[in-house]
Design an enzyme around this catalytic site. Structure first.
Site, PDB file in Angstrom:
ATOM      1  N   ARG A  59     -19.205  -4.353   0.316  1.00 32.11           N
ATOM      2  CA  ARG A  59     -18.664  -3.235  -0.163  1.00 32.11           C
ATOM      3  C   ARG A  59     -18.946  -2.007   0.790  1.00 32.11           C
ATOM      4  O   ARG A  59     -18.270  -1.030   0.825  1.00 32.11           O
ATOM      5  CB  ARG A  59     -18.940  -3.071  -1.559  1.00 32.11           C
ATOM      6  CG  ARG A  59     -18.079  -1.915  -2.294  1.00 32.11           C
ATOM      7  CD  ARG A  59     -18.007  -1.951  -3.555  1.00 32.11           C
ATOM      8  NE  ARG A  59     -19.137  -2.151  -4.451  1.00 32.11           N
ATOM      9  CZ  ARG A  59     -20.368  -1.310  -4.506  1.00 32.11           C
ATOM     10  NH1 ARG A  59     -20.456  -0.102  -4.131  1.00 32.11           N
ATOM     11  NH2 ARG A  59     -21.496  -1.868  -5.179  1.00 32.11           N
ATOM     12  N   ASP A 184      -0.806  12.355   5.875  1.00 31.64           N
ATOM     13  CA  ASP A 184      -0.386  11.018   5.544  1.00 31.64           C
ATOM     14  C   ASP A 184       0.505  10.653   7.023  1.00 31.64           C
ATOM     15  O   ASP A 184       1.492  10.983   7.175  1.00 31.64           O
ATOM     16  CB  ASP A 184       0.201  10.659   4.289  1.00 31.64           C
ATOM     17  CG  ASP A 184       0.531   9.043   4.381  1.00 31.64           C
ATOM     18  OD1 ASP A 184       0.539   8.358   5.515  1.00 31.64           O
ATOM     19  OD2 ASP A 184       0.513   8.613   3.144  1.00 31.64           O
ATOM     20  N   LYS A 209       1.593  -0.874   7.021  1.00 30.64           N
ATOM     21  CA  LYS A 209       2.994  -0.638   8.129  1.00 30.64           C
ATOM     22  C   LYS A 209       2.848  -0.977   9.731  1.00 30.64           C
ATOM     23  O   LYS A 209       2.381  -1.687   9.954  1.00 30.64           O
ATOM     24  CB  LYS A 209       3.421   0.883   7.486  1.00 30.64           C
ATOM     25  CG  LYS A 209       3.380   0.967   6.155  1.00 30.64           C
ATOM     26  CD  LYS A 209       4.276   0.335   5.452  1.00 30.64           C
ATOM     27  CE  LYS A 209       4.017   0.073   3.971  1.00 30.64           C
ATOM     28  NZ  LYS A 209       3.416   1.039   3.215  1.00 30.64           N
TER      29      LYS A 209
HETATM   30  N1  LCS Z   1       1.694   6.318   2.277  1.00 32.38           N
HETATM   31  C1  LCS Z   1       2.851   6.014   2.898  1.00 32.38           C
HETATM   32  C2  LCS Z   1       3.656   7.038   3.744  1.00 32.38           C
HETATM   33  C3  LCS Z   1       3.599   4.863   2.489  1.00 32.38           C
HETATM   34  O1  LCS Z   1       4.850   4.718   2.819  1.00 32.38           O
HETATM   35  C4  LCS Z   1       2.916   4.060   1.569  1.00 32.38           C
HETATM   36  C5  LCS Z   1       3.635   2.769   1.215  1.00 32.38           C
HETATM   37  C6  LCS Z   1       1.639   4.328   1.193  1.00 32.38           C
HETATM   38  C7  LCS Z   1       1.030   5.310   1.551  1.00 32.38           C
HETATM   39  C8  LCS Z   1       1.108   3.587   0.368  1.00 32.38           C
HETATM   40  O2  LCS Z   1       0.305   2.296   1.069  1.00 32.38           O
HETATM   41  P1  LCS Z   1       0.232   0.867   0.248  1.00 32.38           P
HETATM   42  O3  LCS Z   1      -0.895   0.963  -0.647  1.00 32.38           O
HETATM   43  O4  LCS Z   1       1.405   0.363   0.215  1.00 32.38           O
HETATM   44  O5  LCS Z   1      -0.501   0.096   1.767  1.00 32.38           O
HETATM   45  N2  LCS Z   1       5.151   2.779   1.275  1.00 32.38           N
HETATM   46  C9  LCS Z   1       5.849   1.809   1.088  1.00 32.38           C
HETATM   47  C10 LCS Z   1       7.266   2.015   1.276  1.00 32.38           C
HETATM   48  O6  LCS Z   1       7.811   3.096   1.600  1.00 32.38           O
HETATM   49  N3  LCS Z   1       7.767   0.860   0.781  1.00 32.38           N
HETATM   50  O7  LCS Z   1       7.023   0.083   0.248  1.00 32.38           O
HETATM   51  C11 LCS Z   1       5.527   0.494   0.382  1.00 32.38           C
END
Ligand code: LCS
Length: 394
Positions: A59, A184, A209
């Site tokens: 962790r 972000d 992504k």
């Molecule tokens: N920031 C952005 C710009 C995102 O598009 C997402 C997830 C996150 C943070 C959060 O990340 P995660 O915890 O899912 O790894 N975006 C998504 C979307 O547009 N469709 O499904 C998930």
């Protein structure tokens, strides 16, 4: 050891990924161990006291996870990185580490839904308040600043409207007012935009992504420009427990090696599909930062190295024909998420942004007709054929 190469194409393959020191394994080994043996009680104490380098407990830090952190630090040009269990763990850690009771946040209105919801529904219980505005118009940010504003949290290009915010201008304002600027950078990946070089304090990504790119793992990262901020973020992350698992890190390390190839190909596809969709008789509007019709096309050209592979569009007649269209795709997959090798299509108002109220969605430009396409790496003619037959059914 950090590697700085001339080309990011080289960095994605080699930074943090040198052959392992024990057997020379070319792929970074998966250190699937929760804890690490100490040679002596003295050594254990020295490691806990920070007087001796070495691993203690996963962790806190893990060799495979550190390899990924090194790769991403180099790609974004930061001081250091902390990998997180998900992208949302990165977002929540930033909020938890940087916001005191009653602090105020200014954020991009068209932001990933949960990044907004977690502030409004959860952090609000600790007195935190937030204004989500169209940050692509800089005056909107200035207008809602308060003496208690601690954090400017922007997403550019934004999810899902692809609005572009001027990172340099935000950095200047944040510096003058003692506010932390967090960007972000998920939609661009480190290959198309490097916010730290433009003056941001912290960059976060959902590794789920582009960076992983194969739709088989979730993950996130927080990268800070300076040591003190990195230490603060890391401390809160480790205490709150949203750190990454070594197996997850290994999958992302495998994905990041082909990031340059995937970004190039998917972006090339999007650059063909965006104007092609715009010319289709059933399509009413298309938004893509690479189109001259995009309201911040000039800014996108200036602060990004490429326009990315996300496109959003609406059909004549609103969502009803759009619904028929996304039900009719065969090659594109009807699914949320983005940035994978496969093309994904979804409807933000009823899916990714369903948790945001209709009023807030409309203020953010997330109209009911908006369809989001994440162009993948397939042959572009096959994608056009699929979209053509789906539009025929709309
Ligand atoms: N920031 C952005 C710009 C995102 O598009 C997402 C997830 C996150 C943070 C959060 O990340 P995660 O915890 O899912 O790894 N975006 C998504 C979307 O547009 N469709 O499904 C998930």
């Amino acid at each position: 050891m950090k590697h700085h190469f001339e080309n990011q194409e080289t960095t994605v393959i080699h930074a943090g990924q040198e052959p392992d020191s024990l057997y020379g394994g070319v792929s970074v080994p998966i250190y699937q161990s929760s804890t690490f043996a100490f040679a002596s009680a003295e050594q254990g104490a020295a490691r806990f006291a920070g007087k001796e380098k070495g691993f203690i407990y996963t962790r806190i830090a893990n060799p495979t996870v550190r390899a990924l952190e090194e790769s991403l630090t180099t790609l974004e040009g930061g001081f250091d990185a902390s990998a997180t269990a998900t992208g949302m763990a990165a977002v929540s850690t930033v909020y938890a580490a940087l916001l005191d009771k009653d602090a105020h946040v200014v954020g991009t209105a068209s932001i990933y839904g949960p990044s907004r919801t977690v502030l409004e529904n959860e952090f609000s219980r600790f007195g935190v308040s937030a204004d989500f505005v169209d940050t692509s118009d800089f005056r909107n940010i200035e207008k809602c600043l308060r003496p208690t504003t601690r954090l400017l949290f922007i997403e550019t290009p934004s999810n899902p409207t692809l609005a572009i915010t001027d990172i340099k201008a935000c950095a200047r304002l944040a510096r003058d007012r003692g506010i932390t600027l967090v960007v972000d950078n998920t939609f661009s990946s480190p290959l198309l935009q490097n916010p730290l070089a433009l003056g941001a304090d912290v960059v976060i990504h959902s590794l789920t992504k582009f960076i992983n790119g194969h739709s088989d793992v979730v993950g996130g990262v927080i990268i800070a420009r300076e040591e003190a901020l990195h230490q603060r973020l890391r401390k809160v992350l480790v205490l709150m427990g949203g750190t990454m698992d070594p197996h997850q890190a290994w999958l992302v390390l495998r994905g990041v090696r082909t990031l340059a190839l995937r970004v190039e190909k998917s972006q090339k596809n999007a650059a063909v599909l965006a104007p092609w969709l715009a010319a289709h008789p059933k399509v009413r509007w298309v938004n893509y930062p690479g189109l001259e019709s995009h309201p911040q096309h000039a800014l996108a050209k200036e602060q990004m190295k490429g326009f990315g592979s996300l496109i959003c569009f609406g059909l004549h007649g609103g969502y009803e024909p759009g619904r028929k269209m996304i039900n009719a795709v065969r090659l594109c997959t009807l699914a949320v998420s983005l940035g994978g090798i496969e093309s994904l299509i979804q409807h933000p108002a009823s899916m990714t942004h369903a948790g945001v109220s209709k009023e807030h969605r409309e203020m953010a430009g997330i109209t009911d007709d908006l369809i989001r396409l994440s162009a993948g790496c397939e042959g572009v003619e096959d994608l056009q054929e699929d979209l053509r037959q789906a539009l025929d059914k709309a």
